[in-house]
Design a protein around this motif. Sequence first.
Motif, PDB file in Angstrom:
ATOM      1  N   SER A  77     111.836  69.805  10.161  1.00 46.73           N
ATOM      2  CA  SER A  77     110.826  68.782   9.920  1.00 46.73           C
ATOM      3  C   SER A  77     109.511  69.376   9.474  1.00 46.73           C
ATOM      4  N   SER A  78     109.148  70.559  10.016  1.00 46.37           N
ATOM      5  CA  SER A  78     107.939  71.247   9.576  1.00 46.37           C
ATOM      6  C   SER A  78     107.961  72.649  10.154  1.00 46.37           C
TER       7      SER A  78
ATOM      8  N   SER B  56      98.914  71.534  18.146  1.00 46.77           N
ATOM      9  CA  SER B  56      97.749  71.114  17.355  1.00 46.77           C
ATOM     10  C   SER B  56      97.145  72.292  16.604  1.00 46.77           C
TER      11      SER B  56
ATOM     12  N   SER C 160      99.392  73.570  13.715  1.00 42.05           N
ATOM     13  CA  SER C 160      99.559  72.646  12.593  1.00 42.05           C
ATOM     14  C   SER C 160      98.436  72.773  11.566  1.00 42.05           C
TER      15      SER C 160
ATOM     16  N   ALA D 234      99.324  75.081   8.632  1.00 40.87           N
ATOM     17  CA  ALA D 234     100.450  74.533   7.882  1.00 40.87           C
ATOM     18  C   ALA D 234      99.992  73.562   6.808  1.00 40.87           C
ATOM     19  N   GLY D 235      98.752  73.150   6.841  1.00 45.43           N
ATOM     20  CA  GLY D 235      98.200  72.277   5.814  1.00 45.43           C
ATOM     21  C   GLY D 235      98.554  70.814   5.964  1.00 45.43           C
ATOM     22  N   GLN D 236      99.133  70.433   7.102  1.00 41.26           N
ATOM     23  CA  GLN D 236      99.479  69.033   7.322  1.00 41.26           C
ATOM     24  C   GLN D 236      98.323  68.351   8.057  1.00 41.26           C
ATOM     25  N   ILE D 237      97.378  67.802   7.261  1.00 42.57           N
ATOM     26  CA  ILE D 237      96.142  67.255   7.811  1.00 42.57           C
ATOM     27  C   ILE D 237      96.411  66.069   8.738  1.00 42.57           C
ATOM     28  N   PHE D 238      97.261  65.155   8.281  1.00 41.90           N
ATOM     29  CA  PHE D 238      97.531  63.959   9.081  1.00 41.90           C
ATOM     30  C   PHE D 238      98.157  64.325  10.431  1.00 41.90           C
ATOM     31  N   LEU D 239      99.168  65.212  10.371  1.00 36.12           N
ATOM     32  CA  LEU D 239      99.833  65.630  11.603  1.00 36.12           C
ATOM     33  C   LEU D 239      98.863  66.361  12.514  1.00 36.12           C
ATOM     34  N   SER D 240      98.039  67.209  11.934  1.00 33.80           N
ATOM     35  CA  SER D 240      97.078  67.964  12.727  1.00 33.80           C
ATOM     36  C   SER D 240      96.078  67.038  13.413  1.00 33.80           C
ATOM     37  N   THR D 241      95.578  66.043  12.667  1.00 31.07           N
ATOM     38  CA  THR D 241      94.618  65.103  13.239  1.00 31.07           C
ATOM     39  C   THR D 241      95.241  64.288  14.357  1.00 31.07           C
TER      40      THR D 241
END
Length: 624
Positions: free
Chosen positions: A39-40, A99, A102, A105-112
């Motif tokens: 998934s990531s 957190s 992430s 990894a550049g996944q802004i939405f997931l990180s937020t």
Amino acid sequence: MNASALRMSMASRRAFQPSVRGLLERRTTSAFAAATVGSSPVLNFYAANNTGAAKSYFSTKKDFPDDMTREPSQGLPDYLEHWNRDNFRKVGYGLAAASALSIPAGQIFLSTALSATTAGYWYLGLQDIGSKQSIRRNFPVLGRIRYILESIRPEIRQYFIEADDDALPFSRLDRAMVYRRAKDANSSMPFGTKGDTNAVGYEWVNHSMYPTHLGEQRVMIGANNAWCKQPYSSSLLNISAMSYGALSDKAILALSSGAKLGGFSHNTGEGGISRFHKEGGADIVWNIGTAYFGCGTFNDKGERVFDPEVFKENVQHVKMVEIKLSQGAKPAHGGMLPKEKITPLIAEARNLPYPTELDCNSPPKHSAFSNPHEMCQFIAELRELSGGKPIGFKFCVGQPEEFTALVHAFIETGIHPDFITVDGGEGGTGAAPPEFSNGIGTPLAEGLSFVHAVLVGAGFRDPHDKTKSKIAIIASGKHLTGMSLFKSFALGADVANAARAFMFSLGCIQALKCNTNICPTGIATQNPDLTWGLDPKSKQVRVANFHKKTVEVAVEVMEAAGVNSWSEIHPYMVVKRVGAGQSKDYREIYQHLQVKKGELLEGKGPRRLLEAWDLDDGIIARVV
């Protein structure tokens, strides 16, 4: 099963348990990895580093007791039972790590999302650990589920679980009937009764083969007493005592306006006569409590005392005056209105200074009188100050001898009230100690029948034609239907009062939040944001509709019973099942109702009444 077989069975069971645990470990670990890998990159890392933790968790022996059984009564589910502060921190560290990882990894939405979840998780958890509630301290975050479910339990029960005939305190069937009648909708019942006619407690009216036809039924109060210069023509059903302050201004206005439309009276409650009572234009019954709101002042000690001049000024707005001795929901219990809750309009209605520096205390008893003879003199004083309007009192029956002592005083002084309101122990209130609401005060049926019987035995009431009685009786209780009115009339009442039934006609949903100031319908609250939703113009019509329909049905029941007037309703007309294959009418159940007029004056009558009538046994020496 013999002992040998039992031992073999237990051995096989113990041998089987490790294989079950191993199977669960493998399937859980595999499922966890399959759900996360791919998934990531972040979740790949998390899955790779936490499968061991999952395996360790499921291999813990305490998760699978030797007997492989768990009774439902043991409490919380397994995942909650094994949750603790250590597990809370582990999950919190895992969320924090996820957190942090992430971000690159550049996944802004997931990180937020993970960061916000982590922050909220730690905030709630640390709050719980520092709280004073054991569940929250022991089960941070997850323990809140218990309080969330508990907070919505009443709504879940009312809307999804409660049966139609559950009465807490009014059943859904009763409430729905009031709503339909208030909206002038069809309130007939299809397919026959839903009640169990064989159940103990089931009641019915013995109808006549020769029904009658009746016109409008009214009750004259005070007409048989020469001193009453302004007798009052009362409806069979009226609005019982509910104070402004307990109810909102719009609720009072809607009730008063509805009573005006329907031609019935509105009792103020002990909170005084507000401008909303007057604006509605109803016939007002002024309820005077121990704090003498609207007819009293503060003395030098800061206590409320009766003021004749203030009374004389306000009594011009009312039809009758009712001295409140006690109420069914909290008899012999006072109250206190904190000064912070005294608004300008409440101060105006209660004749209080504003702004005030004192809490307003309502003591358990009156200061204007302290014994039966003094009370009779107070009744005479109010009668004179009012210009001859009907004067009565309201009480919930407590010790029988105290009431008979009062009746003795009526005879000895030649002064008696024009009416007595009997409140049942099942009566409602905005707020009261549970012990008082649940366990103090005589229920209406017993109290009403006793008061009627004593007054008959003392010669103040006529058991055959109640229009000839010198003292009228008003029954205050759970009156919602024509049948409930008829039963009270059979027990001796001339008039019935209702409070919560009229609240239902306003739209009350029985949320049971009367004591919180957050009544969702705007009825029992002073919060302007909530009272905004109550429209007096439309609600007054519903109040009048409910009254009209209920009284019409009550008269139809009278016609079915074959009587020519409300005054001819007798105890033998209502029957109650008291056992399997056994039933008795009210005259047999409440045997004191068999007393004859004036019998107690001759030393005769039912034993219970004679025992209460005897004032020489020393039981009530303190009040005579």
